[in-house]
Structure formats: structure tokens, C-alpha cells
Design a protein around this motif. Structure first.
Motif, PDB file in Angstrom:
ATOM      1  N   MET A 182     -13.469  20.997  -8.894  1.00 25.52           N
ATOM      2  CA  MET A 182     -12.147  20.378  -8.929  1.00 25.52           C
ATOM      3  C   MET A 182     -12.230  18.915  -8.528  1.00 25.52           C
ATOM      4  O   MET A 182     -13.033  18.538  -7.672  1.00 25.52           O
ATOM      5  CB  MET A 182     -11.185  21.095  -7.976  1.00 25.52           C
ATOM      6  CG  MET A 182     -10.889  22.530  -8.308  1.00 25.52           C
ATOM      7  SD  MET A 182      -9.857  22.705  -9.790  1.00 25.52           S
ATOM      8  CE  MET A 182      -8.330  21.928  -9.226  1.00 25.52           C
ATOM      9  N   VAL A 183     -11.376  18.118  -9.145  1.00 24.65           N
ATOM     10  CA  VAL A 183     -11.170  16.731  -8.743  1.00 24.65           C
ATOM     11  C   VAL A 183      -9.672  16.532  -8.576  1.00 24.65           C
ATOM     12  O   VAL A 183      -8.886  17.005  -9.402  1.00 24.65           O
ATOM     13  CB  VAL A 183     -11.748  15.750  -9.765  1.00 24.65           C
ATOM     14  CG1 VAL A 183     -11.341  14.321  -9.429  1.00 24.65           C
ATOM     15  CG2 VAL A 183     -13.262  15.862  -9.822  1.00 24.65           C
ATOM     16  N   TYR A 184      -9.307  15.821  -7.515  1.00 29.17           N
ATOM     17  CA  TYR A 184      -7.909  15.622  -7.201  1.00 29.17           C
ATOM     18  C   TYR A 184      -7.589  14.131  -7.187  1.00 29.17           C
ATOM     19  O   TYR A 184      -8.441  13.306  -6.858  1.00 29.17           O
ATOM     20  CB  TYR A 184      -7.574  16.218  -5.840  1.00 29.17           C
ATOM     21  CG  TYR A 184      -7.951  17.672  -5.704  1.00 29.17           C
ATOM     22  CD1 TYR A 184      -9.131  18.047  -5.068  1.00 29.17           C
ATOM     23  CD2 TYR A 184      -7.133  18.666  -6.213  1.00 29.17           C
ATOM     24  CE1 TYR A 184      -9.481  19.377  -4.943  1.00 29.17           C
ATOM     25  CE2 TYR A 184      -7.474  20.011  -6.096  1.00 29.17           C
ATOM     26  CZ  TYR A 184      -8.651  20.357  -5.462  1.00 29.17           C
ATOM     27  OH  TYR A 184      -9.003  21.673  -5.342  1.00 29.17           O
ATOM     28  N   LEU A 185      -6.355  13.832  -7.511  1.00 31.11           N
ATOM     29  CA  LEU A 185      -5.859  12.471  -7.382  1.00 31.11           C
ATOM     30  C   LEU A 185      -4.552  12.534  -6.607  1.00 31.11           C
ATOM     31  O   LEU A 185      -3.535  12.982  -7.140  1.00 31.11           O
ATOM     32  CB  LEU A 185      -5.639  11.811  -8.743  1.00 31.11           C
ATOM     33  CG  LEU A 185      -5.203  10.345  -8.682  1.00 31.11           C
ATOM     34  CD1 LEU A 185      -6.347   9.476  -8.156  1.00 31.11           C
ATOM     35  CD2 LEU A 185      -4.753   9.846 -10.054  1.00 31.11           C
ATOM     36  N   GLN A 186      -4.616  12.126  -5.361  1.00 35.33           N
ATOM     37  CA  GLN A 186      -3.414  12.064  -4.530  1.00 35.33           C
ATOM     38  C   GLN A 186      -2.766  10.711  -4.746  1.00 35.33           C
ATOM     39  O   GLN A 186      -3.391   9.677  -4.498  1.00 35.33           O
ATOM     40  CB  GLN A 186      -3.773  12.259  -3.062  1.00 35.33           C
ATOM     41  CG  GLN A 186      -2.606  12.125  -2.117  1.00 35.33           C
ATOM     42  CD  GLN A 186      -1.576  13.238  -2.295  1.00 35.33           C
ATOM     43  OE1 GLN A 186      -1.939  14.413  -2.435  1.00 35.33           O
ATOM     44  NE2 GLN A 186      -0.293  12.875  -2.302  1.00 35.33           N
ATOM     45  N   MET A 187      -1.533  10.731  -5.199  1.00 30.81           N
ATOM     46  CA  MET A 187      -0.828   9.491  -5.503  1.00 30.81           C
ATOM     47  C   MET A 187       0.364   9.345  -4.568  1.00 30.81           C
ATOM     48  O   MET A 187       1.228  10.241  -4.520  1.00 30.81           O
ATOM     49  CB  MET A 187      -0.355   9.494  -6.960  1.00 30.81           C
ATOM     50  CG  MET A 187      -1.472   9.711  -7.959  1.00 30.81           C
ATOM     51  SD  MET A 187      -0.921   9.532  -9.672  1.00 30.81           S
ATOM     52  CE  MET A 187       0.207  10.901  -9.810  1.00 30.81           C
ATOM     53  N   ASN A 188       0.396   8.275  -3.837  1.00 31.04           N
ATOM     54  CA  ASN A 188       1.481   8.002  -2.904  1.00 31.04           C
ATOM     55  C   ASN A 188       2.192   6.708  -3.290  1.00 31.04           C
ATOM     56  O   ASN A 188       1.673   5.921  -4.080  1.00 31.04           O
ATOM     57  CB  ASN A 188       0.939   7.887  -1.486  1.00 31.04           C
ATOM     58  CG  ASN A 188       0.261   9.157  -1.012  1.00 31.04           C
ATOM     59  OD1 ASN A 188       0.671  10.269  -1.354  1.00 31.04           O
ATOM     60  ND2 ASN A 188      -0.792   9.002  -0.227  1.00 31.04           N
ATOM     61  N   ALA A 189       3.350   6.496  -2.724  1.00 32.27           N
ATOM     62  CA  ALA A 189       4.117   5.275  -2.965  1.00 32.27           C
ATOM     63  C   ALA A 189       4.255   5.001  -4.462  1.00 32.27           C
ATOM     64  O   ALA A 189       4.026   3.882  -4.922  1.00 32.27           O
ATOM     65  CB  ALA A 189       3.473   4.093  -2.250  1.00 32.27           C
ATOM     66  N   LEU A 190       4.620   6.009  -5.198  1.00 31.58           N
ATOM     67  CA  LEU A 190       4.697   5.883  -6.652  1.00 31.58           C
ATOM     68  C   LEU A 190       5.818   4.941  -7.073  1.00 31.58           C
ATOM     69  O   LEU A 190       6.882   4.879  -6.438  1.00 31.58           O
ATOM     70  CB  LEU A 190       4.869   7.254  -7.292  1.00 31.58           C
ATOM     71  CG  LEU A 190       3.598   8.105  -7.309  1.00 31.58           C
ATOM     72  CD1 LEU A 190       3.908   9.563  -7.575  1.00 31.58           C
ATOM     73  CD2 LEU A 190       2.619   7.570  -8.345  1.00 31.58           C
ATOM     74  N   GLU A 191       5.563   4.246  -8.148  1.00 34.39           N
ATOM     75  CA  GLU A 191       6.493   3.266  -8.698  1.00 34.39           C
ATOM     76  C   GLU A 191       6.774   3.621 -10.154  1.00 34.39           C
ATOM     77  O   GLU A 191       5.968   4.308 -10.793  1.00 34.39           O
ATOM     78  CB  GLU A 191       5.873   1.869  -8.612  1.00 34.39           C
ATOM     79  CG  GLU A 191       5.433   1.472  -7.219  1.00 34.39           C
ATOM     80  CD  GLU A 191       4.510   0.259  -7.230  1.00 34.39           C
ATOM     81  OE1 GLU A 191       4.069  -0.149  -8.331  1.00 34.39           O
ATOM     82  OE2 GLU A 191       4.244  -0.272  -6.125  1.00 34.39           O
ATOM     83  N   PRO A 192       7.904   3.172 -10.674  1.00 35.39           N
ATOM     84  CA  PRO A 192       8.191   3.466 -12.095  1.00 35.39           C
ATOM     85  C   PRO A 192       7.071   3.030 -13.031  1.00 35.39           C
ATOM     86  O   PRO A 192       6.847   3.668 -14.070  1.00 35.39           O
ATOM     87  CB  PRO A 192       9.476   2.671 -12.345  1.00 35.39           C
ATOM     88  CG  PRO A 192      10.145   2.633 -11.017  1.00 35.39           C
ATOM     89  CD  PRO A 192       9.030   2.523 -10.008  1.00 35.39           C
ATOM     90  N   GLU A 193       6.344   1.991 -12.651  1.00 32.56           N
ATOM     91  CA  GLU A 193       5.234   1.501 -13.473  1.00 32.56           C
ATOM     92  C   GLU A 193       4.074   2.490 -13.534  1.00 32.56           C
ATOM     93  O   GLU A 193       3.162   2.335 -14.347  1.00 32.56           O
ATOM     94  CB  GLU A 193       4.736   0.160 -12.947  1.00 32.56           C
ATOM     95  CG  GLU A 193       5.729  -0.996 -13.061  1.00 32.56           C
ATOM     96  CD  GLU A 193       6.888  -0.914 -12.081  1.00 32.56           C
ATOM     97  OE1 GLU A 193       7.950  -1.524 -12.360  1.00 32.56           O
ATOM     98  OE2 GLU A 193       6.741  -0.231 -11.036  1.00 32.56           O
TER      99      GLU A 193
END
Length: 125
Positions: free
Chosen positions: A77-88
């Protein structure tokens, strides 16, 4: 190797989302795995990668400390934790893999020969 991306969805600005990339096949540890994204009308863009073996991490310039990639070789498995997401950040996110990829090419999509189907991330303003 076969890849399957999941975890996309709708999130508000400033929110978080974790994407998962599940792999099947042998010798997963020998593959550099990356995340790319593509927004409507735009070219595919490198997001992040984790190198085979030692697990060196790479990020696109726009990430600015907001995203974290990780891998679990035992679970493939590979994960991508994304925080502080923006509309872009709204885009279809793809995971991709390449075996023994040279460090010079980690952000170049043409060198990845295995791709998942993509998962949509939509960030509302």
C-alpha cells in the motif's frame, strides 16, 4: 503490478483526505510509487513519490508541506495524506509505479508504466 487508487471524495477547503493505492503483484518493494493528478483542461502534474528500497520521499513544489506520502511494503500500500486542501487541489488523482526508477525521473509520468484508475478529489470553497 496492478494498482488501484481509492479515497477520493468531496472535502471542504482546509480539510483533509487520505488517498490509498493498493498494489498487487510481486516485488512491490522494487517499485517507486507516485501520485499524479490531473485537473480538467490541465496537464497531468506530479504530486509525490516514494522511492523503492530506501523509501526516499519526493514532493511537487506546490505541496508546501501539506501532503505526506508513505508506503507499507508488507501490505503493498501507498498512502497520500492531504491536509489544508484548497480548491486548486481539485483533480483526479492517480497512483503510478515503476520498477527501479532512477532518481532523475521520479516526477516524469512517461517513466511510470503501471497506473491505477484514478480517484476524484473535489475541494469546495
Amino acid at each position: 503490478v496492478q494498482l488501484q487508487a481509492s479515497g477520493g471524495g468531496l472535502v471542504q477547503t482546509g480539510g483533509s483526505r487520505r488517498l490509498s493505492c493498493s498494489a498487487s503483484g510481486r516485488f512491490f518493494i522494487n517499485y517507486t510509487v507516485a501520485w499524479f493528478r490531473q485537473a480538467p483542461g490541465k496537464a497531468r502534474e506530479f504530486v509525490s513519490a516514494v522511492k523503492y528500497g530506501v523509501g526516499t520521499l519526493y514532493y511537487g513544489d506546490f505541496v508546501k508541506g501539506r501532503f505526506t506520502i508513505s508506503r507499507d511494503n508488507d501490505k503493498k500500500m501507498v498512502y497520500l495524506q492531504m491536509n489544508a486542501l484548497e480548491p486548486e487541489d481539485t483533480a483526479v488523482y492517480y497512483c503510478a509505479a515503476a520498477s527501479f526508477l532512477h532518481d532523475d525521473y521520479y516526477c516524469a509520468d512517461q517513466y511510470y508504466n503501471f497506473w491505477g484508475q484514478g480517484t476524484q478529489v473535489t475541494v469546495s470553497s
